[in-house]
Design a protein around this motif. Sequence first.
Motif, short mmCIF file in Angstrom:
data_model
loop_
_atom_site.label_atom_id
_atom_site.label_comp_id
_atom_site.label_asym_id
_atom_site.label_seq_id
_atom_site.Cartn_x
_atom_site.Cartn_y
_atom_site.Cartn_z
N ARG A 28 0.83 -1.21 0.00
CA ARG A 28 0.00 0.00 0.00
C ARG A 28 0.86 1.26 0.00
O ARG A 28 0.59 2.21 -0.74
CB ARG A 28 -0.93 -0.01 1.22
CG ARG A 28 -2.03 -1.07 1.12
CD ARG A 28 -2.89 -1.09 2.37
NE ARG A 28 -3.95 -2.11 2.27
CZ ARG A 28 -4.82 -2.37 3.24
NH1 ARG A 28 -4.80 -1.67 4.37
NH2 ARG A 28 -5.75 -3.31 3.06
N ASP A 29 1.91 1.25 0.83
CA ASP A 29 2.77 2.43 0.92
C ASP A 29 3.54 2.66 -0.38
O ASP A 29 3.82 3.82 -0.75
CB ASP A 29 3.76 2.29 2.07
CG ASP A 29 3.10 2.51 3.43
OD1 ASP A 29 1.93 2.92 3.47
OD2 ASP A 29 3.76 2.26 4.46
N LEU A 30 3.87 1.58 -1.08
CA LEU A 30 4.63 1.70 -2.33
C LEU A 30 3.72 1.89 -3.54
O LEU A 30 4.21 2.07 -4.66
CB LEU A 30 5.51 0.46 -2.52
CG LEU A 30 6.66 0.31 -1.52
CD1 LEU A 30 7.25 -1.10 -1.59
CD2 LEU A 30 7.75 1.34 -1.79
N GLY A 31 2.41 1.83 -3.32
CA GLY A 31 1.45 2.08 -4.40
C GLY A 31 1.37 0.97 -5.42
O GLY A 31 0.95 1.22 -6.56
N CYS A 32 1.74 -0.26 -5.01
CA CYS A 32 1.73 -1.35 -6.00
C CYS A 32 0.99 -2.59 -5.50
O CYS A 32 0.84 -3.56 -6.24
CB CYS A 32 3.17 -1.74 -6.35
SG CYS A 32 4.11 -2.35 -4.94
N HIS A 33 0.53 -2.59 -4.25
CA HIS A 33 -0.10 -3.74 -3.59
C HIS A 33 0.91 -4.90 -3.46
O HIS A 33 1.89 -4.97 -4.19
CB HIS A 33 -1.36 -4.20 -4.32
CG HIS A 33 -2.41 -3.13 -4.41
ND1 HIS A 33 -2.97 -2.55 -3.30
CD2 HIS A 33 -2.98 -2.52 -5.50
CE1 HIS A 33 -3.85 -1.65 -3.67
NE2 HIS A 33 -3.87 -1.58 -5.00
N GLY A 34 0.63 -5.78 -2.51
CA GLY A 34 1.54 -6.90 -2.30
C GLY A 34 0.97 -7.92 -1.32
O GLY A 34 0.04 -7.62 -0.56
#
Length: 309
Positions: free
Chosen positions: A190-196
């Motif tokens: 979420r923080d990196l804007g890419c989901h994981g």
Amino acid sequence: MSKPRKPKGRPVSGWLILDKPVDFGSTEAVSKIKWLFNAQKAGHAGTLDPLASGMLPIALGDATKTVPYVMDGRKIYEFTVTWGEERSTDDLEGEVTAASDQRPAEEDIRSLLPSYTGTINQIPPQFSAIKIAGERAYDLARDGETVEIPSREVEIFRLTLLGVERDKAHFEVECGKGTYVRALARDFGRDLGCHGHISELRRTFVAPFGEDKMVPLAELVALEAIEDRDERLAALDAFLIDTAEALSNLTHLLVSDDQAYRLKMGNPVILRGHGAPIAEAEVYATARGKLVAIGEIDQGEFRPKRVFG
């Protein structure tokens, strides 16, 4: 008046540090070990998800009384986060709930790590054993409910980036009790804007037990081939670690045979002599190398809380 039932199994005691395989639940692992050792009692110190592998400390017999001390210990995990999808369980098992074509650069991942080190606030996964109004969160989630799980403080002592691929990143974390590594993966994405989500997870350390203590389940199961029962059980017992090793972080007190007898009867003993401790919150006492009791020292008196046979 009916006689009390005799416990089934052997009164064997000690710790087995199991290397749990993937696709094998923690409760299932405990049941298997209890059966293999023909033990009267068994329990584990910290659940590992079925999709996770690695260290699952299992207590047999009297060692179950020391489970809380191991559960409170530090833990080390190696884990892989796969980018591009967030999932309902925050690991491979769940349904995709969000997706992205974005992939983080290595420098962006590294710059994120300091904010996840130290005391942090973390919201446990929807599929977790957290109780909400008396019910487990994963039971509510399986029924299709979205529940509000309050955040809580957890301790991250060390967080290291081990390697980066286009769609994945590999980490190692040393953390305190109650930390959800799956939640770290979710929040990283979420923080990196890419989901994981977590795609691999292995626990390598549960204080005070090191990786060198782990025994693969297959190695234990292979001993079933020994036809002689006594020989088979002796071979299994050789893997057990003394119960007292779980208490290595506590103050150690040596007591005499007479003091050990009093402690086992639930009575306090007065500590005499030069250098005898006056006050300690948690202490374990041994006599002749055997664990006798766990208790506290107050005003020079050792008071047992848990006693061992």
